[in-house]
Scaffold this active site. Structure first.
Site, PDB file in Angstrom:
ATOM      1  N   PHE A 116       0.831  -1.217   0.000  1.00 25.83           N
ATOM      2  CA  PHE A 116       0.000   0.000   0.000  1.00 25.83           C
ATOM      3  C   PHE A 116       0.867   1.271   0.000  1.00 25.83           C
ATOM      4  CE2 PHE A 116      -2.287   2.726   3.362  1.00 25.83           C
ATOM      5  CZ  PHE A 116      -2.902   3.535   2.426  1.00 25.83           C
ATOM      6  N   ASP A 135      10.233  -6.926  -3.270  1.00 29.39           N
ATOM      7  CA  ASP A 135       8.985  -7.275  -2.581  1.00 29.39           C
ATOM      8  C   ASP A 135       8.724  -8.768  -2.777  1.00 29.39           C
ATOM      9  OD1 ASP A 135       6.240  -5.353  -1.754  1.00 29.39           O
ATOM     10  OD2 ASP A 135       6.026  -7.525  -2.018  1.00 29.39           O
ATOM     11  N   THR A 194       5.847   2.853  12.740  1.00 31.09           N
ATOM     12  CA  THR A 194       4.472   3.213  13.108  1.00 31.09           C
ATOM     13  C   THR A 194       4.422   3.902  14.465  1.00 31.09           C
ATOM     14  OG1 THR A 194       2.409   2.179  13.826  1.00 31.09           O
ATOM     15  CG2 THR A 194       4.331   0.805  13.943  1.00 31.09           C
ATOM     16  N   ASP A 195       3.361   4.678  14.687  1.00 31.24           N
ATOM     17  CA  ASP A 195       3.170   5.286  16.010  1.00 31.24           C
ATOM     18  C   ASP A 195       2.752   4.243  17.051  1.00 31.24           C
ATOM     19  OD1 ASP A 195       0.588   4.799  15.084  1.00 31.24           O
ATOM     20  OD2 ASP A 195      -0.174   6.820  15.487  1.00 31.24           O
ATOM     21  N   GLU A 196       2.386   3.032  16.581  1.00 29.21           N
ATOM     22  CA  GLU A 196       1.891   2.018  17.524  1.00 29.21           C
ATOM     23  C   GLU A 196       2.997   1.541  18.485  1.00 29.21           C
ATOM     24  OE1 GLU A 196      -0.753  -0.870  15.701  1.00 29.21           O
ATOM     25  OE2 GLU A 196      -1.292   0.566  14.146  1.00 29.21           O
ATOM     26  N   TYR A 222       2.244  -7.107  16.483  1.00 26.95           N
ATOM     27  CA  TYR A 222       2.676  -6.221  15.377  1.00 26.95           C
ATOM     28  C   TYR A 222       3.519  -5.081  15.911  1.00 26.95           C
ATOM     29  CZ  TYR A 222       2.432  -2.312  12.078  1.00 26.95           C
ATOM     30  OH  TYR A 222       2.760  -1.239  11.273  1.00 26.95           O
ATOM     31  N   LYS A 233       7.544  -4.147  15.385  1.00 22.64           N
ATOM     32  CA  LYS A 233       8.023  -2.889  14.788  1.00 22.64           C
ATOM     33  C   LYS A 233       8.928  -2.148  15.778  1.00 22.64           C
ATOM     34  CE  LYS A 233       7.117  -1.296  11.284  1.00 22.64           C
ATOM     35  NZ  LYS A 233       7.698  -1.477   9.909  1.00 22.64           N
ATOM     36  N   LYS A 241      -8.064  -3.560   6.296  1.00 20.84           N
ATOM     37  CA  LYS A 241      -7.921  -2.410   7.192  1.00 20.84           C
ATOM     38  C   LYS A 241      -9.238  -1.645   7.211  1.00 20.84           C
ATOM     39  CE  LYS A 241      -3.336  -3.014   7.857  1.00 20.84           C
ATOM     40  NZ  LYS A 241      -2.471  -3.142   6.744  1.00 20.84           N
ATOM     41  N   TYR A 263     -15.380  -2.954  16.222  1.00 16.84           N
ATOM     42  CA  TYR A 263     -14.877  -3.677  17.390  1.00 16.84           C
ATOM     43  C   TYR A 263     -15.267  -2.953  18.682  1.00 16.84           C
ATOM     44  CZ  TYR A 263     -11.610  -5.865  13.997  1.00 16.84           C
ATOM     45  OH  TYR A 263     -11.033  -6.518  12.934  1.00 16.84           O
ATOM     46  N   ASP A 290     -14.552  -7.267  20.828  1.00 16.65           N
ATOM     47  CA  ASP A 290     -13.415  -6.356  20.708  1.00 16.65           C
ATOM     48  C   ASP A 290     -12.139  -7.108  20.330  1.00 16.65           C
ATOM     49  OD1 ASP A 290     -12.174  -3.931  20.710  1.00 16.65           O
ATOM     50  OD2 ASP A 290     -12.527  -3.487  22.836  1.00 16.65           O
ATOM     51  N   GLY A 326      -6.606  -6.865  23.514  1.00 19.03           N
ATOM     52  CA  GLY A 326      -5.586  -5.857  23.829  1.00 19.03           C
ATOM     53  C   GLY A 326      -5.722  -4.579  23.008  1.00 19.03           C
ATOM     54  N   HIS A 327      -6.916  -4.278  22.557  1.00 18.36           N
ATOM     55  CA  HIS A 327      -7.164  -3.156  21.629  1.00 18.36           C
ATOM     56  C   HIS A 327      -6.657  -1.819  22.191  1.00 18.36           C
ATOM     57  CE1 HIS A 327     -10.428  -1.488  18.669  1.00 18.36           C
ATOM     58  NE2 HIS A 327      -9.225  -1.023  18.410  1.00 18.36           N
TER      59      HIS A 327
HETATM   60  P1  NAD Z   1       1.329  -3.579   3.333  1.00 19.60           P
HETATM   61  O1  NAD Z   1       0.998  -4.776   4.155  1.00 19.60           O
HETATM   62  O2  NAD Z   1       0.301  -3.001   2.414  1.00 19.60           O
HETATM   63  O3  NAD Z   1       2.607  -3.898   2.413  1.00 19.60           O
HETATM   64  C1  NAD Z   1       3.722  -4.592   2.890  1.00 19.60           C
HETATM   65  C2  NAD Z   1       4.543  -5.039   1.692  1.00 19.60           C
HETATM   66  O4  NAD Z   1       5.684  -5.768   2.182  1.00 19.60           O
HETATM   67  C3  NAD Z   1       3.795  -5.978   0.739  1.00 19.60           C
HETATM   68  O5  NAD Z   1       3.973  -5.569  -0.599  1.00 19.60           O
HETATM   69  C4  NAD Z   1       4.433  -7.333   0.996  1.00 19.60           C
HETATM   70  O6  NAD Z   1       4.426  -8.179  -0.152  1.00 19.60           O
HETATM   71  C5  NAD Z   1       5.843  -6.946   1.406  1.00 19.60           C
HETATM   72  N1  NAD Z   1       6.473  -7.977   2.243  1.00 19.60           N
HETATM   73  C6  NAD Z   1       5.945  -8.576   3.351  1.00 19.60           C
HETATM   74  N2  NAD Z   1       6.807  -9.489   3.837  1.00 19.60           N
HETATM   75  C7  NAD Z   1       7.910  -9.463   3.027  1.00 19.60           C
HETATM   76  C8  NAD Z   1       9.145 -10.159   3.030  1.00 19.60           C
HETATM   77  N3  NAD Z   1       9.417 -11.104   3.944  1.00 19.60           N
HETATM   78  N4  NAD Z   1      10.054  -9.866   2.064  1.00 19.60           N
HETATM   79  C9  NAD Z   1       9.782  -8.921   1.118  1.00 19.60           C
HETATM   80  N5  NAD Z   1       8.625  -8.242   1.074  1.00 19.60           N
HETATM   81  C10 NAD Z   1       7.698  -8.500   2.012  1.00 19.60           C
HETATM   82  O7  NAD Z   1       1.854  -2.506   4.369  1.00 19.60           O
HETATM   83  P2  NAD Z   1       1.711  -0.914   4.378  1.00 19.60           P
HETATM   84  O8  NAD Z   1       0.462  -0.557   5.059  1.00 19.60           O
HETATM   85  O9  NAD Z   1       2.013  -0.397   3.025  1.00 19.60           O
HETATM   86  O10 NAD Z   1       2.910  -0.551   5.362  1.00 19.60           O
HETATM   87  C11 NAD Z   1       4.231  -0.334   4.873  1.00 19.60           C
HETATM   88  C12 NAD Z   1       5.143   0.002   6.025  1.00 19.60           C
HETATM   89  O11 NAD Z   1       4.668   1.167   6.697  1.00 19.60           O
HETATM   90  C13 NAD Z   1       5.213  -1.103   7.087  1.00 19.60           C
HETATM   91  O12 NAD Z   1       6.540  -1.169   7.538  1.00 19.60           O
HETATM   92  C14 NAD Z   1       4.287  -0.612   8.189  1.00 19.60           C
HETATM   93  O13 NAD Z   1       4.701  -1.089   9.443  1.00 19.60           O
HETATM   94  C15 NAD Z   1       4.476   0.899   8.072  1.00 19.60           C
HETATM   95  N6  NAD Z   1       3.333   1.719   8.508  1.00 19.60           N
HETATM   96  C16 NAD Z   1       2.079   1.461   8.035  1.00 19.60           C
HETATM   97  C17 NAD Z   1       1.027   2.286   8.429  1.00 19.60           C
HETATM   98  C18 NAD Z   1      -0.380   2.073   7.898  1.00 19.60           C
HETATM   99  O14 NAD Z   1      -1.319   2.738   8.352  1.00 19.60           O
HETATM  100  N7  NAD Z   1      -0.599   1.194   6.921  1.00 19.60           N
HETATM  101  C19 NAD Z   1       1.249   3.339   9.314  1.00 19.60           C
HETATM  102  C20 NAD Z   1       2.559   3.563   9.780  1.00 19.60           C
HETATM  103  C21 NAD Z   1       3.585   2.743   9.357  1.00 19.60           C
HETATM  104  P1  TYD Z   2      -6.866  -1.052  11.448  1.00 24.07           P
HETATM  105  O1  TYD Z   2      -7.271  -0.441  10.130  1.00 24.07           O
HETATM  106  O2  TYD Z   2      -6.713  -2.527  11.534  1.00 24.07           O
HETATM  107  O3  TYD Z   2      -5.541  -0.308  11.906  1.00 24.07           O
HETATM  108  P2  TYD Z   2      -4.751  -0.353  13.349  1.00 24.07           P
HETATM  109  O4  TYD Z   2      -5.259  -1.489  14.137  1.00 24.07           O
HETATM  110  O5  TYD Z   2      -3.340  -0.565  12.915  1.00 24.07           O
HETATM  111  O6  TYD Z   2      -4.984   0.974  13.971  1.00 24.07           O
HETATM  112  O7  TYD Z   2      -7.938  -0.621  12.539  1.00 24.07           O
HETATM  113  C1  TYD Z   2      -8.232   0.745  12.787  1.00 24.07           C
HETATM  114  C2  TYD Z   2      -9.200   0.805  13.957  1.00 24.07           C
HETATM  115  O8  TYD Z   2     -10.451   0.228  13.553  1.00 24.07           O
HETATM  116  C3  TYD Z   2      -8.753  -0.014  15.150  1.00 24.07           C
HETATM  117  O9  TYD Z   2      -9.153   0.665  16.350  1.00 24.07           O
HETATM  118  C4  TYD Z   2      -9.522  -1.317  15.022  1.00 24.07           C
HETATM  119  C5  TYD Z   2     -10.812  -0.896  14.364  1.00 24.07           C
HETATM  120  N1  TYD Z   2     -11.439  -1.872  13.448  1.00 24.07           N
HETATM  121  C6  TYD Z   2     -12.798  -2.175  13.571  1.00 24.07           C
HETATM  122  O10 TYD Z   2     -13.502  -1.650  14.463  1.00 24.07           O
HETATM  123  N2  TYD Z   2     -13.357  -3.065  12.693  1.00 24.07           N
HETATM  124  C7  TYD Z   2     -12.627  -3.666  11.702  1.00 24.07           C
HETATM  125  O11 TYD Z   2     -13.184  -4.482  10.935  1.00 24.07           O
HETATM  126  C8  TYD Z   2     -11.235  -3.338  11.575  1.00 24.07           C
HETATM  127  C9  TYD Z   2     -10.384  -3.977  10.523  1.00 24.07           C
HETATM  128  C10 TYD Z   2     -10.682  -2.437  12.475  1.00 24.07           C
END
Ligand code: NAD
Ligand code: TYD
Length: 352
Positions: free
Chosen positions: A14, A36, A133-135, A158, A162, A197, A215, A288, A291-292
């Site tokens: 993504f 990738d 991530t901020d998590e 997760y 990270k 997501k 949730y 829920d 550990g949400h």
């Molecule tokens: P995503 O799950 O959409 O994409 C992850 C990519 O990594 C995929 O293309 C997958 O094929 C590749 N991948 C997974 N395991 C692999 C491996 N062993 N070797 C090579 N490639 C591999 O994730 P995203 O949401 O695009 O997140 C990207 C980065 O940003 C991650 O490090 C995530 O922790 C971080 N991040 C995401 C968010 C968010 O809201 N999505 C927020 C903050 C940080």
């Molecule tokens: P998510 O998109 O999985 O991101 P993160 O857990 O990394 O923040 O979830 C965002 C918020 O939405 C989180 O509080 C969990 C909640 N959620 C639901 O309530 N229902 C759902 O089906 C999903 C996927 C998430």
């Protein structure tokens, strides 16, 4: 600007796909190699429009494979790394933590080691930009924001994986003076996000007439940022971030999940020409998440005051664009879930 060969990991995912596209568009002097593994979350459709660019190359491979990564660094003169490859979904880390440990921790260390060996005699190399991530900071109560000084307190497999990778990156900076930068971003949304997501899940379920699983009571809060604004922040931190430092990235945009789901329901009713209130009937409060985390919210003072970054897409605009993209890209959705959305939805979510 200097010519560079940049390794971007996770570029078919993504956020990675938006970063690859931005770098190819803005920096023709860079050679971009996208590594990738194409897990369920990686999809080359995300990059169809740029795959023939002369300065772009895709390599399929696994960052957990130490020998493969060593060879890759022998074969390509990487000057810098932007590391996004990861297992990224909290719910999956609860049902099966092991790939999070191997990819997010071991995979990161493999890349750090390969880059360190390659760069040790070349002081101009870098940076190794680790995307996090901020998590990692844990969960907030009613008050406060995460700053770069907040203590690490990860609480899901997760976020713990990270956090561990962030510590590894800092260890390579302190021990070997590796030129690293780290960014910790809040929740992203936008085109190409896998529909597990919250935001794409809700859009697709409304379209398919499926329940919207909220949730708990839906009172958890997330701080949402449009993915292209994150890509712009990564661009700035990569080019101007101070080595060894961390930058928090967030949109000052906190929403309770239930309010966000209702907002999406309103947008979807309008876009699909359904009477107001139709989609909201699909809301369904479910068990829920274990550990949400209650609330995430970022203080972005450092990146805005030191690097001049600020989000450019309002939440209203970003949600409109995102909904339009999912409505226009049905083929993309059936491609990533391997067929019928309704049956995919049932197998993933109905037993919650
Ligand atoms: P995503 O799950 O959409 O994409 C992850 C990519 O990594 C995929 O293309 C997958 O094929 C590749 N991948 C997974 N395991 C692999 C491996 N062993 N070797 C090579 N490639 C591999 O994730 P995203 O949401 O695009 O997140 C990207 C980065 O940003 C991650 O490090 C995530 O922790 C971080 N991040 C995401 C968010 C968010 O809201 N999505 C927020 C903050 C940080
Ligand atoms: P998510 O998109 O999985 O991101 P993160 O857990 O990394 O923040 O979830 C965002 C918020 O939405 C989180 O509080 C969990 C909640 N959620 C639901 O309530 N229902 C759902 O089906 C999903 C996927 C998430």
């Amino acid at each position: 600007m200097m010519k560079k060969t940049i390794l971007i990991t996770g570029g078919a995912g993504f956020i990675g796909s938006h970063v690859v596209r931005r770098f190819l568009k803005n920096y023709q002097q860079y050679d971009i190699v996208n590594l990738d593994m194409l897990t369920y979350a990686g999809n080359l459709e995300n990059l169809r429009d740029i795959e023939d660019s002369p300065n772009y190359k895709f390599i399929r491979g696994d960052i957990t494979d130490t020998l493969f990564i060593e060879k890759l660094f022998d074969q390509h003169p990487f000057d810098a790394v932007i590391h996004l490859a990861a297992e990224s979904h909290v719910d999956r880390s609860i049902s099966g933590p092991m790939p999070f440990i191997t990819t997010n921790i071991t995979g990161t260390v493999n890349l750090l080691e390969a880059a360190r060996k390659r760069w040790q005699d070349n002081p101009g190399s870098g940076p190794f930009h680790h995307i996090s991530t901020d998590e990692v900071y844990g969960s907030l109560g009613e008050e406060g924001l995460f700053t770069e000084e907040s203590a690490y307190d990860p609480r899901s497999p997760y976020s713990a994986s990270k956090a561990s990778s962030d510590h590894m990156v800092r260890a390579w900076f302190h021990t070997w003076n590796m030129p690293v930068v780290i960014s910790n971003c809040s929740n992203n949304y936008g085109p190409n996000q896998f529909p597990e997501k919250l935001i794409p899940l809700v859009i697709n379920n409304i379209k398919a007439g499926q329940p919207l699983p909220v949730y708990g009571k839906g009172e958890n809060i997330r701080d949402w940022l449009y993915v292209e604004d994150h890509a712009a922040a990564i661009d700035m931190i990569f080019h101007s971030g101070k080595k060894g430092e961390t930058y928090n990235v967030g949109g000052n945009n906190q929403w309770r999940n239930i309010d966000l789901v209702r907002q999406l329901c309103g947008i979807m009713d309008r876009k699909l020409g359904r009477p107001a209130g139709t989609s909201e009937k699909l809301v369904c409060f479910v068990k829920d998440r274990a550990g949400h985390d209650q609330r995430y919210a970022i203080d972005n003072t450092k990146i805005s005051s030191r690097l001049g970054w600020k989000p450019s897409v309002s939440f209203e605009q970003g949600l409109e664009r995102t909904v339009d993209w999912y409505l226009a890209n049905e083929k993309w959705i059936s491609g990533v879930i391997g067929g019928n959305y309704k049956s995919y939805y049932k197998s993933q979510y109905l037993d919650r």
